[in-house]
Design a protein around this motif. Sequence first.
Motif, PDB file in Angstrom:
ATOM      1  N   ASN A 186       2.336  30.267   2.326  1.00 23.96           N
ATOM      2  CA  ASN A 186       1.547  31.500   2.382  1.00 23.96           C
ATOM      3  C   ASN A 186       0.197  31.409   1.676  1.00 23.96           C
ATOM      4  OD1 ASN A 186       2.379  31.744  -0.360  1.00 23.96           O
ATOM      5  ND2 ASN A 186       4.200  32.898   0.286  1.00 23.96           N
ATOM      6  N   ASN A 187      -0.192  30.216   1.250  1.00 25.44           N
ATOM      7  CA  ASN A 187      -1.479  30.067   0.570  1.00 25.44           C
ATOM      8  C   ASN A 187      -2.138  28.770   1.034  1.00 25.44           C
ATOM      9  OD1 ASN A 187      -3.610  29.753  -1.231  1.00 25.44           O
ATOM     10  ND2 ASN A 187      -2.466  30.526  -2.978  1.00 25.44           N
ATOM     11  N   ILE A 188      -3.216  28.894   1.799  1.00 26.68           N
ATOM     12  CA  ILE A 188      -3.943  27.731   2.308  1.00 26.68           C
ATOM     13  C   ILE A 188      -5.362  27.775   1.759  1.00 26.68           C
ATOM     14  CG2 ILE A 188      -4.750  26.489   4.356  1.00 26.68           C
ATOM     15  CD1 ILE A 188      -2.521  27.953   5.936  1.00 26.68           C
ATOM     16  N   ARG A 189      -5.745  26.743   1.019  1.00 27.28           N
ATOM     17  CA  ARG A 189      -7.084  26.679   0.442  1.00 27.28           C
ATOM     18  C   ARG A 189      -7.860  25.524   1.057  1.00 27.28           C
ATOM     19  NH1 ARG A 189      -5.120  25.588  -5.262  1.00 27.28           N
ATOM     20  NH2 ARG A 189      -7.295  24.929  -5.576  1.00 27.28           N
ATOM     21  N   ILE A 190      -9.132  25.769   1.321  1.00 25.28           N
ATOM     22  CA  ILE A 190     -10.000  24.751   1.901  1.00 25.28           C
ATOM     23  C   ILE A 190     -11.100  24.435   0.897  1.00 25.28           C
ATOM     24  CG2 ILE A 190     -11.483  24.130   3.841  1.00 25.28           C
ATOM     25  CD1 ILE A 190     -10.068  26.372   5.446  1.00 25.28           C
ATOM     26  N   ALA A 191     -11.130  23.194   0.407  1.00 24.33           N
ATOM     27  CA  ALA A 191     -12.167  22.781  -0.541  1.00 24.33           C
ATOM     28  C   ALA A 191     -13.375  22.270   0.238  1.00 24.33           C
ATOM     29  CB  ALA A 191     -11.625  21.688  -1.460  1.00 24.33           C
ATOM     30  N   THR A 192     -14.566  22.800  -0.067  1.00 20.59           N
ATOM     31  CA  THR A 192     -15.726  22.466   0.762  1.00 20.59           C
ATOM     32  C   THR A 192     -17.046  22.566   0.002  1.00 20.59           C
ATOM     33  OG1 THR A 192     -16.902  23.052   2.810  1.00 20.59           O
ATOM     34  CG2 THR A 192     -15.925  24.852   1.559  1.00 20.59           C
ATOM     35  N   ARG A 193     -18.031  21.816   0.500  1.00 21.35           N
ATOM     36  CA  ARG A 193     -19.440  21.998   0.140  1.00 21.35           C
ATOM     37  C   ARG A 193     -20.283  22.130   1.401  1.00 21.35           C
ATOM     38  NH1 ARG A 193     -22.179  21.222  -4.549  1.00 21.35           N
ATOM     39  NH2 ARG A 193     -23.891  20.124  -3.532  1.00 21.35           N
ATOM     40  N   HIS A 194     -19.629  22.176   2.535  1.00 23.38           N
ATOM     41  CA  HIS A 194     -20.338  22.166   3.817  1.00 23.38           C
ATOM     42  C   HIS A 194     -21.258  23.371   3.972  1.00 23.38           C
ATOM     43  CE1 HIS A 194     -21.053  20.508   7.708  1.00 23.38           C
ATOM     44  NE2 HIS A 194     -20.579  21.547   8.354  1.00 23.38           N
ATOM     45  N   ALA A 195     -20.849  24.495   3.417  1.00 25.67           N
ATOM     46  CA  ALA A 195     -21.679  25.696   3.526  1.00 25.67           C
ATOM     47  C   ALA A 195     -22.992  25.527   2.774  1.00 25.67           C
ATOM     48  CB  ALA A 195     -20.926  26.913   2.983  1.00 25.67           C
ATOM     49  N   LEU A 196     -23.010  24.634   1.776  1.00 22.16           N
ATOM     50  CA  LEU A 196     -24.246  24.381   1.044  1.00 22.16           C
ATOM     51  C   LEU A 196     -25.121  23.364   1.762  1.00 22.16           C
ATOM     52  CD1 LEU A 196     -22.189  25.483  -1.168  1.00 22.16           C
ATOM     53  CD2 LEU A 196     -23.582  24.230  -2.804  1.00 22.16           C
ATOM     54  N   LEU A 197     -24.475  22.380   2.391  1.00 22.70           N
ATOM     55  CA  LEU A 197     -25.213  21.281   3.001  1.00 22.70           C
ATOM     56  C   LEU A 197     -25.707  21.616   4.407  1.00 22.70           C
ATOM     57  CD1 LEU A 197     -22.856  18.379   1.846  1.00 22.70           C
ATOM     58  CD2 LEU A 197     -24.935  19.222   0.728  1.00 22.70           C
ATOM     59  N   GLN A 198     -24.898  22.353   5.168  1.00 23.55           N
ATOM     60  CA  GLN A 198     -25.267  22.727   6.530  1.00 23.55           C
ATOM     61  C   GLN A 198     -24.856  24.174   6.814  1.00 23.55           C
ATOM     62  OE1 GLN A 198     -23.402  19.235   8.645  1.00 23.55           O
ATOM     63  NE2 GLN A 198     -25.448  19.092   9.559  1.00 23.55           N
ATOM     64  N   PRO A 199     -25.479  25.121   6.128  1.00 18.88           N
ATOM     65  CA  PRO A 199     -25.079  26.529   6.317  1.00 18.88           C
ATOM     66  C   PRO A 199     -25.284  27.026   7.742  1.00 18.88           C
ATOM     67  CG  PRO A 199     -27.135  26.374   5.075  1.00 18.88           C
ATOM     68  CD  PRO A 199     -26.579  24.985   5.157  1.00 18.88           C
ATOM     69  N   GLU A 211     -28.445  26.151  -6.000  1.00 17.48           N
ATOM     70  CA  GLU A 211     -27.802  25.801  -4.730  1.00 17.48           C
ATOM     71  C   GLU A 211     -27.507  27.038  -3.881  1.00 17.48           C
ATOM     72  OE1 GLU A 211     -25.340  21.816  -5.027  1.00 17.48           O
ATOM     73  OE2 GLU A 211     -24.511  23.298  -6.420  1.00 17.48           O
ATOM     74  N   LEU A 212     -27.519  28.206  -4.515  1.00  7.05           N
ATOM     75  CA  LEU A 212     -27.219  29.436  -3.775  1.00  7.05           C
ATOM     76  C   LEU A 212     -28.487  29.965  -3.100  1.00  7.05           C
ATOM     77  CD1 LEU A 212     -24.704  31.099  -6.225  1.00  7.05           C
ATOM     78  CD2 LEU A 212     -24.238  30.377  -3.878  1.00  7.05           C
ATOM     79  N   GLN A 213     -28.921  29.249  -2.076  1.00  4.70           N
ATOM     80  CA  GLN A 213     -30.063  29.655  -1.277  1.00  4.70           C
ATOM     81  C   GLN A 213     -29.647  30.770  -0.304  1.00  4.70           C
ATOM     82  OE1 GLN A 213     -33.320  28.381  -1.673  1.00  4.70           O
ATOM     83  NE2 GLN A 213     -32.315  27.621  -3.532  1.00  4.70           N
ATOM     84  N   PRO A 214     -30.603  31.533   0.245  1.00  2.10           N
ATOM     85  CA  PRO A 214     -30.261  32.658   1.126  1.00  2.10           C
ATOM     86  C   PRO A 214     -29.306  32.299   2.264  1.00  2.10           C
ATOM     87  CG  PRO A 214     -32.581  32.755   0.568  1.00  2.10           C
ATOM     88  CD  PRO A 214     -32.054  31.470  -0.021  1.00  2.10           C
ATOM     89  N   ASP A 215     -29.508  31.154   2.942  1.00  2.00           N
ATOM     90  CA  ASP A 215     -28.632  30.774   4.051  1.00  2.00           C
ATOM     91  C   ASP A 215     -27.216  30.471   3.575  1.00  2.00           C
ATOM     92  OD1 ASP A 215     -30.684  31.109   5.802  1.00  2.00           O
ATOM     93  OD2 ASP A 215     -31.064  28.967   6.131  1.00  2.00           O
ATOM     94  N   VAL A 216     -27.118  29.926   2.367  1.00  2.00           N
ATOM     95  CA  VAL A 216     -25.807  29.621   1.803  1.00  2.00           C
ATOM     96  C   VAL A 216     -25.066  30.912   1.466  1.00  2.00           C
ATOM     97  CG1 VAL A 216     -24.593  28.553  -0.146  1.00  2.00           C
ATOM     98  CG2 VAL A 216     -26.558  27.392   0.905  1.00  2.00           C
ATOM     99  N   ILE A 217     -25.760  31.829   0.821  1.00  2.00           N
ATOM    100  CA  ILE A 217     -25.150  33.119   0.478  1.00  2.00           C
ATOM    101  C   ILE A 217     -24.729  33.864   1.739  1.00  2.00           C
ATOM    102  CG2 ILE A 217     -25.574  35.376  -0.581  1.00  2.00           C
ATOM    103  CD1 ILE A 217     -27.535  33.951  -2.489  1.00  2.00           C
ATOM    104  N   ARG A 218     -25.567  33.812   2.751  1.00  2.00           N
ATOM    105  CA  ARG A 218     -25.259  34.483   4.016  1.00  2.00           C
ATOM    106  C   ARG A 218     -23.989  33.900   4.647  1.00  2.00           C
ATOM    107  NH1 ARG A 218     -29.794  33.639   6.056  1.00  2.00           N
ATOM    108  NH2 ARG A 218     -30.777  35.525   5.251  1.00  2.00           N
ATOM    109  N   ALA A 219     -23.868  32.584   4.624  1.00  2.00           N
ATOM    110  CA  ALA A 219     -22.690  31.933   5.205  1.00  2.00           C
ATOM    111  C   ALA A 219     -21.424  32.308   4.440  1.00  2.00           C
ATOM    112  CB  ALA A 219     -22.885  30.417   5.202  1.00  2.00           C
ATOM    113  N   LEU A 220     -21.471  32.243   3.116  1.00  2.00           N
ATOM    114  CA  LEU A 220     -20.294  32.565   2.310  1.00  2.00           C
ATOM    115  C   LEU A 220     -19.946  34.041   2.396  1.00  2.00           C
ATOM    116  CD1 LEU A 220     -20.991  30.354  -0.844  1.00  2.00           C
ATOM    117  CD2 LEU A 220     -19.414  29.898   1.044  1.00  2.00           C
ATOM    118  N   ASN A 221     -20.971  34.877   2.487  1.00  2.00           N
ATOM    119  CA  ASN A 221     -20.726  36.309   2.638  1.00  2.00           C
ATOM    120  C   ASN A 221     -20.047  36.619   3.963  1.00  2.00           C
ATOM    121  OD1 ASN A 221     -22.199  39.240   3.521  1.00  2.00           O
ATOM    122  ND2 ASN A 221     -21.267  39.127   1.496  1.00  2.00           N
ATOM    123  N   GLY A 222     -20.360  35.811   4.988  1.00  2.00           N
ATOM    124  CA  GLY A 222     -19.699  35.986   6.279  1.00  2.00           C
ATOM    125  C   GLY A 222     -18.196  35.797   6.172  1.00  2.00           C
ATOM    126  N   PHE A 223     -17.777  34.819   5.386  1.00  2.00           N
ATOM    127  CA  PHE A 223     -16.342  34.621   5.163  1.00  2.00           C
ATOM    128  C   PHE A 223     -15.749  35.806   4.408  1.00  2.00           C
ATOM    129  CE2 PHE A 223     -17.442  30.060   5.714  1.00  2.00           C
ATOM    130  CZ  PHE A 223     -16.466  29.713   6.637  1.00  2.00           C
TER     131      PHE A 223
END
Length: 318
Positions: A102-115, A154-166
């Motif tokens: 019941n708990n699935i975690r995804i470790a990533t930096r992809h949202a920072l590198l290719q938002p 590292e929290l550039q606008p495109d990165v924040i936008r991508a993470l906020n989408g999640f």
Amino acid sequence: MEATSMRHHQQKNCTCGLSRVDEDRVELTPYFGCPCRYCIKKASTARCEPQSMSEENLINAIEYIRNDARITQALIVGGDPLVKPKQLFALLENLASIPHLNNIRIATRHALLQPECINEAFIERIASYNYVDYAYPLRSTSVSLDVAINHASELQPDVIRALNGFSRRGINARGHAVLLKGVNDDFHSLKNLIDHFLAVGITPYHLMHCADAPGGAPLRTNKKKGHTLITQLMAFSGTYALPYGYVTAVGTHYITPGQVLRYENIGGQRFIRARSPYPAERYKTLSGNSSLPPLHEIDDQGYIVSHYLDGNDALLVY
């Protein structure tokens, strides 16, 4: 005892891409290939060629998890799982079908590198595996992101936008950082990073010491420095009191404010000696290894004692 890095010790579990040291959690690596010098995963896969889990590997891993009801958590790591969406979706599809997971975690930096790759369709697909059973909560499936963010810049606008989408689709993003010399190893940088997390809806998770990975030595500050920084952060609200730890081949060791660090000299290098919370026999059973990794031993009560190479502040950052 040889001063041998933990990266030379490979787990012998049932299938490629699956490892386990905890009773309730497995770690899945669908794609190997780690470019970050400070990456914990790179420390254990540095000598491996980039590769992916085969279909047979995937089937074996899923069956292993399905057949052990003690496993309630799966951590998907990399290389970056988000780099290969089709592979990730196939894995999530299978994991979400396991009732006791019941708990699935995804470790990533992809949202920072290719938002720009984190679009609405991608987010919707990830969110489709998130399910809450209101009547029977433990039948739910929670999918979340563990995002490695080391500096507020590292929290550039495109990165924040991508993470906020999640976040808007119910996928919680947890921010964790690696303590890096010359990057974030000062009070202002760490507090500023946590302030940014809180401001944009990222949950502060933990701070990890830089792993002993190839090429990472100039980035490794000594462990005591991080210990001092988290003590300073605790002067603020509990939100700033990040758990601080380091990883060896048998799991994570967390250090608390006020804890006395014990050191041992091995081969002319300074190591931190600590008793882990893991009984040796349990580790061997879960990991599939008949012996302990290098730099680990068993104490008189049957628990694993680890030796972790400390960082050196005398080394200069490139």
